[in-house]
Enzyme design. Structure first.
Site, mmCIF file in Angstrom:
data_model
loop_
_atom_site.group_PDB
_atom_site.id
_atom_site.type_symbol
_atom_site.label_atom_id
_atom_site.label_comp_id
_atom_site.label_asym_id
_atom_site.label_seq_id
_atom_site.Cartn_x
_atom_site.Cartn_y
_atom_site.Cartn_z
ATOM 1 N N ASP A 112 24.203 81.554 -12.085
ATOM 2 C CA ASP A 112 23.388 81.592 -10.886
ATOM 3 C C ASP A 112 23.220 80.172 -10.371
ATOM 4 O OD1 ASP A 112 22.863 84.276 -10.556
ATOM 5 O OD2 ASP A 112 21.381 84.243 -12.163
ATOM 6 N N ASP A 124 2.020 71.381 4.524
ATOM 7 C CA ASP A 124 2.938 72.330 3.888
ATOM 8 C C ASP A 124 2.880 72.146 2.370
ATOM 9 O OD1 ASP A 124 5.016 73.817 2.978
ATOM 10 O OD2 ASP A 124 6.518 72.966 4.346
ATOM 11 N N PHE A 152 2.934 77.966 8.015
ATOM 12 C CA PHE A 152 4.185 78.668 8.292
ATOM 13 C C PHE A 152 3.912 80.156 8.296
ATOM 14 C CE2 PHE A 152 7.955 80.900 6.923
ATOM 15 C CZ PHE A 152 8.955 80.313 7.671
ATOM 16 N N THR A 153 4.413 80.850 9.299
ATOM 17 C CA THR A 153 4.372 82.310 9.252
ATOM 18 C C THR A 153 5.773 82.818 9.518
ATOM 19 O OG1 THR A 153 4.010 82.647 11.594
ATOM 20 C CG2 THR A 153 2.036 82.336 10.246
ATOM 21 N N ARG A 177 6.539 84.944 11.567
ATOM 22 C CA ARG A 177 6.773 85.175 12.990
ATOM 23 C C ARG A 177 7.156 83.889 13.711
ATOM 24 N NH1 ARG A 177 4.088 84.970 17.375
ATOM 25 N NH2 ARG A 177 2.194 84.279 16.350
ATOM 26 N N THR A 178 6.363 82.834 13.479
ATOM 27 C CA THR A 178 6.640 81.581 14.191
ATOM 28 C C THR A 178 7.786 80.804 13.563
ATOM 29 O OG1 THR A 178 5.067 80.410 12.816
ATOM 30 C CG2 THR A 178 4.224 81.354 14.858
ATOM 31 N N ARG A 179 7.947 80.960 12.257
ATOM 32 C CA ARG A 179 8.978 80.263 11.481
ATOM 33 C C ARG A 179 8.896 78.754 11.661
ATOM 34 N NH1 ARG A 179 14.700 82.826 11.883
ATOM 35 N NH2 ARG A 179 14.974 81.476 10.078
ATOM 36 N N SER A 185 5.936 75.244 10.933
ATOM 37 C CA SER A 185 4.618 74.818 10.494
ATOM 38 C C SER A 185 4.367 73.427 11.056
ATOM 39 C CB SER A 185 4.559 74.801 8.959
ATOM 40 O OG SER A 185 5.499 73.876 8.467
ATOM 41 N N LYS A 243 7.622 71.430 12.640
ATOM 42 C CA LYS A 243 8.979 71.435 12.093
ATOM 43 C C LYS A 243 9.303 72.869 11.723
ATOM 44 C CE LYS A 243 8.613 70.780 7.081
ATOM 45 N NZ LYS A 243 7.332 71.376 6.800
#
Lengths: 553, 697
Positions: free
Chosen positions: B310, B347, B381-382, B384-386, B388, B405
């Site tokens: 992996d 973040d 960050f969400t 939806r907005t993608r 932060s 960003k």
């Protein structure tokens, strides 16, 4: 020309001839056994025998076919010999006695061609042509078939079928040995070999006495005798007889014919497994072992005795002056190396170490280059042993050509490797322990040991060459030699077919940088080393008490 | 973490005198025929020893007594090798087992669903638990057996198994729901369903592999045994046939000498050391904290042709990290750094922290948050907005400075919405970063109605520094490495190239992994893989070598045939090395043993027959003093060589990751040619001493 130059010239000629035939014949043989097409003659044979040529057999079916063919062949040969007195074409010769007939029947059906009686005395044309010569073709074809089945096992993947024994044997006869024997016979005929159905010729020998020498279609039979590793000649003197082998040139041709098919089969192996580089180490082992034995025999034989012995011609005792010392040595090495058993000199008159060399050539187990087919599968069995050790030493579980060598495969290899030494050692030890056989020996001490060892080594390896000094007329030796020949031929053949079946069922692991390379000189050296070491460990004591004691004593 | 391919001897693993002395009683016990019969070659020697003991008892003499003693020593040394190997293996296993058998479990009724209060349940010995039993384990208690957590969360001390003292968290559900018997719960209580029957746990199976008496021989060991049996039959036949031939030649041999010859010729060296080699191989794995549940798996490791690893956590450091700031034309990198830092302060993810660290490291900005910045409005960050960022107060109350960003498309849209225009060079930068396997984060700033894009933060998977060299080594060994990743093909290809793997599988699902394993195996390639999740279990079971992580689920551990207690997937590389080393050691000893025989003939044959055939004295190339001294020297050499090779058997032949051709040349020279030569020297040297014994000169 001095003898050494003549010898080197003969070697050079022989090597060039072998090199020229190696590729075309090897590739031709691969095509013969891989071809899906049956020719008209073959279809006739299949129809008469009620064989379905398209049916592929499991190893068990293939093995049953090989054994049946042997049983029927041996029975018919025995019957022919016993009935010779009443059959037409016997030229007045009586029925062959039961024990001799038994040994001869097994001998010819196993490709050994054991002859305990001078054939010109016992064998009429019917027996010769309908019996012995038929077997010269059939038994040779069976030998090649077994080897081809093993090669197929290595070449195929995930199948339990390894070919059709009837097709392989028929093709071996029709497409390989008949045409080659015809060509060989023409060459020998041109070289002066006799070919006649006329009555005997009367010659006056040096002693003034008159001898009746029977004639026969010698050239035709001589050719297959050598091509098929048979070795059973028409005269008791075998290839020393001027009617079989009249000149130094025919002598060289005969050596070539013995080596032709066994050497070409090495190429066939590479072609059939789809990687002709795999043939290289096998060829180099054959070349190195044969060259070593030849050098030994030649060196011993050409050591010229000084003084009175030289004047009396000691170095040529038991040799034909037509061939000289080198011609005799070369022929003897080729005949023992290919298990042909033909002779152009009396091997019991060879020097002690030379006899040891010839014995080693046999007890190595038909690898330099071995009989037709037998040689190839014997070499492959040794290769499997070598691979087993070498693979482990590079950190892999053993595999050859991508096929794993596990318990089943190694057990089959064991049977193939063990049979010949056990037969030779038991036969020799028992014969030397029994008073009757001890009395049948012309000489005591090392010479006696050598004679018995040679006899059983020759029988177990299906060589058929006799060694003076042991009277095999007696019932015990006849019967044991017969049994040793049969077991020596068929136990390894069964083991090899078992191997073929086991390999065919496997898939194939791919080649990686971690795979043991089996094409290089290093592997060739390992192969030769394993073969020599196994033979040495098994036979050194017996050789020490026989030829070595004789030579060093 | 030790991912070294070379299974070199770690310190403290040398064979000590204590280990050897301690194994002596055990080795003596193994002279019992019921024990001896398990080792075919050595059993033949055992029978031979009994035979000569009887013979010598009937007609005692110095030579006979000495030969008999050394034949018994040969058997004893073989037993000693196995006993020492077992002793070394058992030390660790015993500790594991003790913790199991003495544990008392608290069994609760099978319908319990939540963790019952501490102290509840029936007290039963851990050995009585069967799969399906529910037990409760409280703080300070030892987990009574391998099992799966049904309910609860606890920190567990696994040092008894792993040697790692930092506690780990185990909880119901997910990939960390399994517990191993013998570990200790530190805090809280767990409800555990027992999954392994007594004697069937991973540790139990491991113990079986290091105990000679209970070990099942592996397929390769069986094959070697067939080879040794074949050789033994051949050599015994050669010696048996020798007597009639010798008698005919007028040199009938004493049975004692024939037996001595036979024992010398038998492949005793490898026959004696083979069990020890197998046990030692397992021990080497245990020392690396890998438990094997089948000896076959370790052998298969030597044959592995394809290694599936992996990407995340194995080839790369699990998290993407900021590696570079790329400003757009007309923007200074310092401005971009300042904005990137601000955008990431809010973040808390490792990615965000890595941006702050990069700015601090390369652009001298503060890694800490000032009080002003703390007062700023955080925009998390969400999905939806993608994106932060941070809304920083500025002079104008209603006009905060907005820093963002995020993914390129969203940030470009955000700038457009505020009347800005993305610079022409941006798509080029974004594409370039993506092509190199990175993730582009676009950084933007808006102040007072003016929005602009400053540049791109490159987030990248960082390949662990030592991995490319490892893959190169693997390639030399003939192992192809395939990287498995959920990344998109472009990113996957870039990382694969950086890491130097041979192939990669992008956007891989568990089904893809299974398909890959099946394809590889259909092509005859043996596959090794590591896994920890329940959805890895089918693939682990399908692979020839499946290394399950100890931190993983019970399903994964059951499916794999190896368990790594350190939960380090890259340890597969070391496992392959151990497997190869095991096979090489066996092959080397077998070759050495067979090659040894030639010299023994040269010692014993002249001794036997020079009396009747003086010419055979020429074979006495070692110049041995007398027949008796030659025979005794050969027997002594044969016994001592076993002792001399015990360290090799236990430590294994030194293995280096080389191609097969090089390895063969090296080992053939060392053990083949060396095996031919060594006994000539050894027997010659022994004879120099032996000849001075009374009656042997």
């Amino acid at each position: 020309m001095n003898p050494a130059t003549a010898g080197l010239l003969q070697i050079a000629l022989l090597l060039v001839a072998l090199a020229l035939s190696y590729r075309p014949l090897g590739s031709y043989l691969a095509r013969v056994y891989d071809s899906p097409v049956h020719n008209r003659a073959e279809r006739v044979v299949y129809r008469i025998c009620g064989v379905d040529p398209e049916a592929q057999q499991r190893w068990t079916g293939y093995a049953t076919g090989v054994l049946c063919l042997f049983g029927v062949s041996a029975f018919l040969l025995y019957a022919l010999q016993r009935a010779q007195g009443v059959l037409p074409g016997g030229q007045g010769r009586p029925a062959v006695p039961p024990d001799t007939a038994f040994t001869t029947a097994i001998g010819y059906a196993t490709n050994t061609d054991w002859q305990s009686q001078p054939p010109e005395v016992t064998t009429g044309n019917t027996l010769l042509l309908a019996g012995l010569t038929v077997q010269n073709f059939l038994s040779a074809a069976v030998g090649v078939a077994v080897a081809v089945a093993l090669v197929r096992g290595l070449a195929r993947e995930r199948t339990d079928r390894i070919g059709n024994v009837w097709v392989d044997v028929t093709r071996g006869v029709v497409r390989v040995f008949l045409p080659l024997a015809f060509l060989g016979a023409v060459v020998l005929l041109v070289g002066g070999v006799v070919m006649s159905f006329a009555g005997p010729v009367v010659v006056t020998a040096l002693d003034g006495a008159q001898h009746r020498v029977p004639l026969a279609p010698v050239a035709a039979i001589e050719s297959v005798k050598l091509l098929g590793s048979n070795g059973g000649g028409l005269y008791g003197a075998n290839s020393a007889h001027p009617f079989e082998n009249p000149s130094a040139l025919t002598n060289l041709v005969q050596v070539y014919l013995m080596l032709l098919v066994p050497v070409a089969l090495l190429r066939t192996f590479g072609v059939m497994v789809g990687d002709h580089r795999q043939s290289r180490p096998l060829v180099s082992v054959v070349a190195v072992v044969a060259a070593a034995v030849l050098c030994l025999v030649w060196a011993v034989e050409s050591r010229v005795p000084r003084g009175a012995a030289q004047v009396a011609g000691a170095a040529l005792e038991g040799r034909e002056s037509r061939f000289g010392v080198f011609g005799s040595a070369l022929f003897a090495v080729a005949a023992t190396g290919t298990s042909t058993g033909a002779e152009n000199a009396a091997h019991n008159t060879f020097g002690g170490l030379a006899v040891a060399g010839l014995l080693v050539n046999m007890v190595l187990g038909e690898i330099a280059p071995g009989g037709v087919g037998n040689g190839l599968h014997a070499l492959l069995v040794v290769a499997l042993l070598a691979v087993f050790l070498a693979s482990l030493m590079v950190g892999r579980t053993p595999e050859y050509l991508g096929k794993k060598i596990g318990r089943v495969e190694l057990s089959a290899v064991s049977v193939a490797v063990l049979t010949m030494p056990l037969l030779v050692l038991t036969g020799t030890a028992a014969a030397l322990a029994l008073p009757t056989t001890r009395d049948a020996l012309a000489e005591d001490g090392p010479a006696g040991v050598t004679a018995v060892l040679y006899t059983y080594a020759s029988a177990a390896n299906n060589n058929g060459g006799a060694f003076g000094g042991l009277d095999v007329g007696g019932g015990y030796v006849q019967v044991t030699v017969g049994l040793v020949m049969a077991f020596g031929r068929f136990l390894p053949a069964l083991a090899v077919l078992r191997l073929a079946g086991a390999f065919a069922e496997q898939g194939r692991s791919p080649v990686t940088a971690g795979t043991l390379p089996t094409t290089g000189p290093l592997f060739g050296a390992l192969l030769a080393g394993v073969a020599v070491l196994v033979a040495a460990l098994t036979f050194l004591p017996a050789l020490a008490l026989g030829p070595l004691a004789g030579a060093l004593g | 973490m030790n991912t070294d391919v070379r299974p070199h001897t770690p310190p403290g693993t040398a064979i000590t005198a204590g280990q050897v002395l301690g194994a002596v009683p055990d080795a003596v016990r193994r002279l019992d025929p019921r024990s001896a019969v398990r080792r075919p070659v050595m059993f033949v020697v055992w029978v031979a020893s009994v035979l000569v003991t009887v013979l010598v008892a009937l007609a005692p003499n110095v030579f006979g007594v000495l030969v008999t003693a050394w034949l018994w020593l040969t058997v004893f040394f073989a037993n000693l090798a196995e006993a020492v190997a077992e002793r070394r293996g058992r030390a660790q296993a015993d500790a594991m087992r003790r913790s199991r058998t003495e544990t008392v479990a608290r069994r609760v009724s099978p319908d319990v669903e939540e963790v019952p209060p501490a102290g509840s349940g029936d007290r039963v010995p851990a050995g009585d638990l069967v799969p399906g039993d529910l037990v409760v384990v409280g703080p300070g208690e030892v987990v009574p057996g391998d099992g799966e957590i049904l309910s609860g969360l606890a920190s567990v001390d696994e040092s008894a198994i792993t040697g790692e003292s930092t506690p780990v968290v185990r909880e119901a559900g997910g990939d960390r729901s399994s517990v191993t018997g013998g570990t200790t719960v530190l805090s809280d209580s767990l409800l555990v369903r027992i999954t392994a029957a007594p004697g069937q746990s991973v540790v139990d199976r491991m113990i079986r592999l290091v105990e000679g008496a209970r070990r099942q021989p592996t397929p390769n060991e069986v094959a070697i045994t067939v080879l040794l049996a074949t050789l033994s039959v051949l050599l015994v036949a050669a010696v048996t046939a020798l007597q009639p031939i010798a008698a005919y030649s007028g040199a009938r041999q004493p049975v004692l000498v024939l037996v001595a010859l036979a024992v010398c010729l038998l492949p005793t060296t490898v026959g004696a050391l083979l069990p020890a080699v197998g046990i030692a191989g397992m021990n080497r794995l245990v020392r690396r904290n890998v438990l094997a549940t089948s000896g076959r798996a370790v052998e298969a490791a030597g044959d592995v042709a394809t290694l599936l690893l992996d990407k995340t956590g194995t080839i790369t450091f699990g998290n993407r990290m900021a590696t570079e700031l790329v400003p757009v034309d007309g923007v200074g990198v310092e401005r971009l750094a300042a904005a990137a830092r601000l955008a990431s302060l809010a973040d808390p993810t490792p990615e965000g922290r890595s941006v702050v660290e990069l700015c601090a490291r390369e652009h001298g900005l503060s890694a800490d948050t000032t009080s002003d910045e703390r007062a700023a409005v955080r925009v998390p960050f969400t999905a939806r907005t993608r994106m932060s960022g941070l809304d920083l107060p500025s002079g104008a109350v209603d006009q905060p400075v907005l820093i963002r960003k995020g993914a390129a498309a969203e940030v470009v849209q955000w700038v457009r919405d505020r009347g800005g225009h993305p610079p022409a060079g941006l798509p080029g930068i974004v594409d370039a970063v993506a092509r190199q396997g990175g993730t582009p984060l676009v950084c933007a700033r808006a102040e007072g109605g003016h929005a602009e894009i400053l540049g791109v933060v490159r987030l990248a998977d960082v390949v662990k520094p030592h991995m490319p060299a490892r893959f190169a080594e693997l390639r030399r060994m003939g192992v192809r490495t395939v990287m498995i990743t959920g990344d998109n093909p472009v990113t996957a290809a870039a990382i694969a190239e950086q890491a130097g793997v041979d192939d990669h599988l992008a956007e891989a699902t568990p089904e893809d992994k299974m398909r890959l394993i099946r394809e590889e195996r259909r092509g005859g390639r043996l596959v090794a893989m590591a896994g920890d999740g329940t959805n890895d279990a089918p693939a682990l079971a399908a692979a020839d070598v499946g290394l399950a992580m100890n931190s993983g689920t019970t399903a994964a551990k059951e499916a794999g045939n190896l368990v790594d207690l350190d939960s380090d997937p890259s340890k597969l590389i070391a496992v392959i090395g151990v497997g190869k080393q095991l096979l090489i050691t066996r092959g080397a000893l077998t070759t050495f043993s067979i090659a040894n025989d030639l010299a023994k003939y040269f010692a014993i044959l002249p001794a036997m027959f020079t009396a009747v055939h003086p010419g055979l004295g020429a074979l006495n190339v070692m110049g041995l003093a007398s027949a008796n001294s030659a025979v005794l020297s050969a027997v002594v050499f044969n016994a001592l060589v076993i002792v001399a090779l015990i360290p090799l058997a236990l430590h294994g032949v030194r293995y280096r990751p080389l191609g097969a051709a090089t390895l063969l040349r090296r080992n053939l020279l060392l053990f083949g040619v060396g095996g031919l030569v060594a006994p000539f020297l050894g027997i010659w040297a022994l004879d120099l001493a032996v000849r001075h014994l009374p009656g042997l000169g």
